[in-house]
Design an enzyme around this catalytic site. Sequence first.
Site, PDB file in Angstrom:
ATOM      1  CD  GLN A   1      -3.641  -4.356   6.275  1.00  0.00           C
ATOM      2  OE1 GLN A   1      -3.731  -3.311   5.621  1.00  0.00           O
ATOM      3  NE2 GLN A   1      -4.043  -5.515   5.787  1.00  0.00           N
TER       4      GLN A   1
ATOM      5  CG  ASP B   1      -9.601   0.028   4.476  1.00  0.00           C
ATOM      6  OD1 ASP B   1      -9.259  -0.498   3.401  1.00  0.00           O
ATOM      7  OD2 ASP B   1      -8.911  -0.025   5.524  1.00  0.00           O
TER       8      ASP B   1
ATOM      9  CE  LYS C   1      -3.871  -2.418   2.050  1.00  0.00           C
ATOM     10  NZ  LYS C   1      -4.730  -2.717   3.203  1.00  0.00           N
TER      11      LYS C   1
END
Length: 279
Positions: A96, A119, A52
């Site tokens: 995460q 997200d 990422k």
Amino acid sequence: MAYIIDGKKISAEIKDELREEVKELKAQGITGALAVIQVGCDPASSVYVRNKKRACEYIGIDSLSYELPESTSQEELLKLIGELNSKDSVKGILVQLPLPETIDEDAVIRAIDPAKDVDGFHPVNVGALLIGQKGYVSCTPAGIIQLLKRSGVAMEGKHCVVVGRSNIVGKPMSVLMLRENATVTITHSRTQNLPEVCRTADILIVAIGKREFIDASYVKEGAVVIDVGIHRDENNKLAGDVRFDEVEPLCKAITPVPGGVGPMTIAMLMYNCVEAMKN
Ligand code: GUN
């Protein structure tokens, strides 16, 4: 022979488009950073987080890295999120998952400002998706829509069967397919006659997390099959939720593992980050 949907190529195209867009935004003085938080050092999470950050670098946006120890308390994590929420230069926040068991994942997701939730996991963004309003969409299902569109797979009026009902993939996937005017069936571990239901699919999207679960008996001839699973065996060999060798000859099109859905998740995260910069 099925058409192999190349997620690597399509994700690269998207990242190149975003890179150009970021250049233009920067020329207008618009910048912003993505904050990436990892708690503990789960090796799979470390790989995702590294990828990422690399993608941010590629498209030209800053990433701020927060690598917190496994012992981090929920209170400490929520405090950090609060600080990042109020920092204007931080446009996106990503925590995460999975988190250590001592931390309530739901509370963490709710703590992120929905306007920075790249997200697309916050209930505000999930709700917006359901009623067709603007918001961040979960990256993996958003990536699958891009794979289908950019491979010329028409969704309107088609029967799409989604296998799996997770909050991150199955549920948002079904809503996105509905938005594309598909007829959608969601199936799961309690579905009766699963192979029979799957065989009615024009588009079969498999996100069950069981290695090579879907064999030829689940697939109608001429179907498009999207495999969200990714599993590594003891010999480091990767496979999906679908038995590719058995299913591929039946399909019109299929995603491979690796190189199918996987690369799209990060491309769509970058898409959400650019949207966050613009907002
Ligand atoms: N863990 C596995 N997939 C994801 C994802 O898309 N986002 C976050 N934050 N964590 C994950």
